[in-house]
Design a protein around this motif. Structure first.
Motif, PDB file in Angstrom:
ATOM      1  N   LEU A   1       0.823  -1.210   0.000  1.00 52.11           N
ATOM      2  CA  LEU A   1       0.000   0.000   0.000  1.00 52.11           C
ATOM      3  C   LEU A   1       0.858   1.261   0.000  1.00 52.11           C
ATOM      4  O   LEU A   1       0.517   2.254  -0.648  1.00 52.11           O
ATOM      5  CB  LEU A   1      -0.929   0.010   1.214  1.00 52.11           C
ATOM      6  CG  LEU A   1      -2.072  -1.008   1.189  1.00 52.11           C
ATOM      7  CD1 LEU A   1      -2.884  -0.913   2.472  1.00 52.11           C
ATOM      8  CD2 LEU A   1      -2.971  -0.776  -0.008  1.00 52.11           C
ATOM      9  N   VAL A   2       1.971   1.225   0.710  1.00 54.38           N
ATOM     10  CA  VAL A   2       2.869   2.378   0.748  1.00 54.38           C
ATOM     11  C   VAL A   2       3.543   2.583  -0.607  1.00 54.38           C
ATOM     12  O   VAL A   2       3.740   3.718  -1.049  1.00 54.38           O
ATOM     13  CB  VAL A   2       3.926   2.203   1.868  1.00 54.38           C
ATOM     14  CG1 VAL A   2       5.039   3.220   1.757  1.00 54.38           C
ATOM     15  CG2 VAL A   2       3.261   2.306   3.234  1.00 54.38           C
ATOM     16  N   SER A   3       3.870   1.503  -1.291  1.00 55.37           N
ATOM     17  CA  SER A   3       4.587   1.628  -2.564  1.00 55.37           C
ATOM     18  C   SER A   3       3.676   1.980  -3.741  1.00 55.37           C
ATOM     19  O   SER A   3       4.157   2.482  -4.755  1.00 55.37           O
ATOM     20  CB  SER A   3       5.331   0.335  -2.874  1.00 55.37           C
ATOM     21  OG  SER A   3       4.410  -0.705  -3.142  1.00 55.37           O
TER      22      SER A   3
ATOM     23  N   ALA B   1      14.447   9.480  -8.421  1.00 58.82           N
ATOM     24  CA  ALA B   1      14.039  10.094  -7.155  1.00 58.82           C
ATOM     25  C   ALA B   1      12.910   9.301  -6.506  1.00 58.82           C
ATOM     26  O   ALA B   1      12.895   9.120  -5.284  1.00 58.82           O
ATOM     27  CB  ALA B   1      13.613  11.546  -7.380  1.00 58.82           C
ATOM     28  N   ARG B   2      11.965   8.826  -7.324  1.00 57.32           N
ATOM     29  CA  ARG B   2      10.873   8.005  -6.773  1.00 57.32           C
ATOM     30  C   ARG B   2      11.409   6.714  -6.182  1.00 57.32           C
ATOM     31  O   ARG B   2      10.970   6.268  -5.120  1.00 57.32           O
ATOM     32  CB  ARG B   2       9.841   7.686  -7.854  1.00 57.32           C
ATOM     33  CG  ARG B   2       8.883   8.828  -8.085  1.00 57.32           C
ATOM     34  CD  ARG B   2       7.840   8.408  -9.028  1.00 57.32           C
ATOM     35  NE  ARG B   2       8.564   7.965 -10.238  1.00 57.32           N
ATOM     36  CZ  ARG B   2       8.019   7.672 -11.376  1.00 57.32           C
ATOM     37  NH1 ARG B   2       6.743   7.728 -11.498  1.00 57.32           N
ATOM     38  NH2 ARG B   2       8.725   7.313 -12.410  1.00 57.32           N
ATOM     39  N   ILE B   3      12.361   6.087  -6.866  1.00 56.92           N
ATOM     40  CA  ILE B   3      12.956   4.847  -6.355  1.00 56.92           C
ATOM     41  C   ILE B   3      13.691   5.128  -5.047  1.00 56.92           C
ATOM     42  O   ILE B   3      13.560   4.377  -4.079  1.00 56.92           O
ATOM     43  CB  ILE B   3      13.906   4.230  -7.404  1.00 56.92           C
ATOM     44  CG1 ILE B   3      13.085   3.687  -8.575  1.00 56.92           C
ATOM     45  CG2 ILE B   3      14.755   3.125  -6.794  1.00 56.92           C
ATOM     46  CD1 ILE B   3      13.911   3.247  -9.761  1.00 56.92           C
ATOM     47  N   LEU B   4      14.444   6.221  -4.992  1.00 57.58           N
ATOM     48  CA  LEU B   4      15.167   6.575  -3.775  1.00 57.58           C
ATOM     49  C   LEU B   4      14.200   6.824  -2.608  1.00 57.58           C
ATOM     50  O   LEU B   4      14.423   6.328  -1.501  1.00 57.58           O
ATOM     51  CB  LEU B   4      16.034   7.811  -4.003  1.00 57.58           C
ATOM     52  CG  LEU B   4      16.836   8.284  -2.795  1.00 57.58           C
ATOM     53  CD1 LEU B   4      17.843   7.215  -2.386  1.00 57.58           C
ATOM     54  CD2 LEU B   4      17.524   9.592  -3.092  1.00 57.58           C
TER      55      LEU B   4
ATOM     56  N   VAL C   1      12.801   3.471  -1.489  1.00 58.47           N
ATOM     57  CA  VAL C   1      13.794   2.680  -0.750  1.00 58.47           C
ATOM     58  C   VAL C   1      13.965   3.226   0.665  1.00 58.47           C
ATOM     59  O   VAL C   1      14.004   2.464   1.634  1.00 58.47           O
ATOM     60  CB  VAL C   1      15.145   2.656  -1.501  1.00 58.47           C
ATOM     61  CG1 VAL C   1      16.266   2.132  -0.622  1.00 58.47           C
ATOM     62  CG2 VAL C   1      15.029   1.807  -2.762  1.00 58.47           C
ATOM     63  N   VAL C   2      14.029   4.548   0.800  1.00 57.18           N
ATOM     64  CA  VAL C   2      14.191   5.155   2.123  1.00 57.18           C
ATOM     65  C   VAL C   2      12.975   4.855   3.001  1.00 57.18           C
ATOM     66  O   VAL C   2      13.121   4.494   4.178  1.00 57.18           O
ATOM     67  CB  VAL C   2      14.441   6.675   1.997  1.00 57.18           C
ATOM     68  CG1 VAL C   2      14.327   7.365   3.342  1.00 57.18           C
ATOM     69  CG2 VAL C   2      15.802   6.935   1.374  1.00 57.18           C
ATOM     70  N   ILE C   3      11.782   4.969   2.447  1.00 58.77           N
ATOM     71  CA  ILE C   3      10.572   4.668   3.222  1.00 58.77           C
ATOM     72  C   ILE C   3      10.537   3.190   3.594  1.00 58.77           C
ATOM     73  O   ILE C   3      10.225   2.826   4.728  1.00 58.77           O
ATOM     74  CB  ILE C   3       9.306   5.080   2.446  1.00 58.77           C
ATOM     75  CG1 ILE C   3       9.214   6.607   2.382  1.00 58.77           C
ATOM     76  CG2 ILE C   3       8.049   4.503   3.089  1.00 58.77           C
ATOM     77  CD1 ILE C   3       8.093   7.119   1.517  1.00 58.77           C
ATOM     78  N   GLY C   4      10.876   2.318   2.667  1.00 53.92           N
ATOM     79  CA  GLY C   4      10.891   0.882   2.940  1.00 53.92           C
ATOM     80  C   GLY C   4      11.902   0.513   4.012  1.00 53.92           C
ATOM     81  O   GLY C   4      11.603  -0.270   4.925  1.00 53.92           O
ATOM     82  N   MET C   5      13.092   1.066   3.920  1.00 61.03           N
ATOM     83  CA  MET C   5      14.114   0.778   4.932  1.00 61.03           C
ATOM     84  C   MET C   5      13.703   1.336   6.293  1.00 61.03           C
ATOM     85  O   MET C   5      13.896   0.694   7.318  1.00 61.03           O
ATOM     86  CB  MET C   5      15.461   1.364   4.499  1.00 61.03           C
ATOM     87  CG  MET C   5      16.101   0.613   3.358  1.00 61.03           C
ATOM     88  SD  MET C   5      17.599   1.391   2.732  1.00 61.03           S
ATOM     89  CE  MET C   5      18.655   1.328   4.163  1.00 61.03           C
ATOM     90  N   GLY C   6      13.123   2.533   6.285  1.00 63.52           N
ATOM     91  CA  GLY C   6      12.644   3.111   7.544  1.00 63.52           C
ATOM     92  C   GLY C   6      11.561   2.267   8.183  1.00 63.52           C
ATOM     93  O   GLY C   6      11.559   2.047   9.401  1.00 63.52           O
ATOM     94  N   PHE C   7      10.641   1.780   7.363  1.00 67.02           N
ATOM     95  CA  PHE C   7       9.569   0.927   7.874  1.00 67.02           C
ATOM     96  C   PHE C   7      10.138  -0.374   8.432  1.00 67.02           C
ATOM     97  O   PHE C   7       9.711  -0.839   9.491  1.00 67.02           O
ATOM     98  CB  PHE C   7       8.550   0.642   6.766  1.00 67.02           C
ATOM     99  CG  PHE C   7       7.336  -0.075   7.239  1.00 67.02           C
ATOM    100  CD1 PHE C   7       6.317   0.607   7.865  1.00 67.02           C
ATOM    101  CD2 PHE C   7       7.209  -1.441   7.065  1.00 67.02           C
ATOM    102  CE1 PHE C   7       5.179  -0.048   8.309  1.00 67.02           C
ATOM    103  CE2 PHE C   7       6.089  -2.110   7.501  1.00 67.02           C
ATOM    104  CZ  PHE C   7       5.065  -1.402   8.127  1.00 67.02           C
ATOM    105  N   ASN C   8      11.096  -0.953   7.740  1.00 68.22           N
ATOM    106  CA  ASN C   8      11.719  -2.192   8.197  1.00 68.22           C
ATOM    107  C   ASN C   8      12.444  -1.981   9.525  1.00 68.22           C
ATOM    108  O   ASN C   8      12.322  -2.795  10.452  1.00 68.22           O
ATOM    109  CB  ASN C   8      12.682  -2.718   7.137  1.00 68.22           C
ATOM    110  CG  ASN C   8      13.203  -4.092   7.473  1.00 68.22           C
ATOM    111  OD1 ASN C   8      12.555  -4.876   8.142  1.00 68.22           O
ATOM    112  ND2 ASN C   8      14.402  -4.380   7.002  1.00 68.22           N
TER     113      ASN C   8
END
Length: 97
Positions: free
Chosen positions: A49-51, A66-69, A72-79
């Motif tokens: 849902l976030v992606s 920029a979207r990929i970055l 990735v930052v949001i995904g790593m933060g969530f993890n």
């Protein structure tokens, strides 16, 4: 006897946790593995849902890199948040006992 948490199914983990508690042994490692397996499908769904906005969103305003970055930052933060919350829960459990 110590069992690997990676090879036990969820029902087996629940049974083994009950066994350890009945015999007054430490079960925290197995409880973490149990709840990790229960929550993991929900975490994957939330990450999807976030992606979604990054994949479906308007492509004019920001470059693909920029979207990929950002993704990735949001995904790593969530993890990191997911792992931290699990470990804090374990610490609180250990402090209360």
């Amino acid at each position: 006897m110590s069992l690997s948490t990676r090879i036990i199914i969820v029902n087996g983990l629940a049974t083994y946790i009950d066994f350890l508690k009945e015999n007054q042994q430490k079960s925290h490692r197995y409880e973490m593995a149990f709840w990790g397996r229960i929550v993991n499908p929900l975490v994957v769904f939330v990450m999807l849902l976030v992606s979604a906005p990054f994949v479906i969103g308007v492509k004019r305003g920001i470059s693909a890199g920029a979207r990929i970055l950002i993704g990735v930052v949001i995904g790593m933060g969530f993890n990191i948040l997911d792992i931290t919350v699990g470990n804090i829960g374990l610490i609180i459990t250990l402090m209360l006992h």
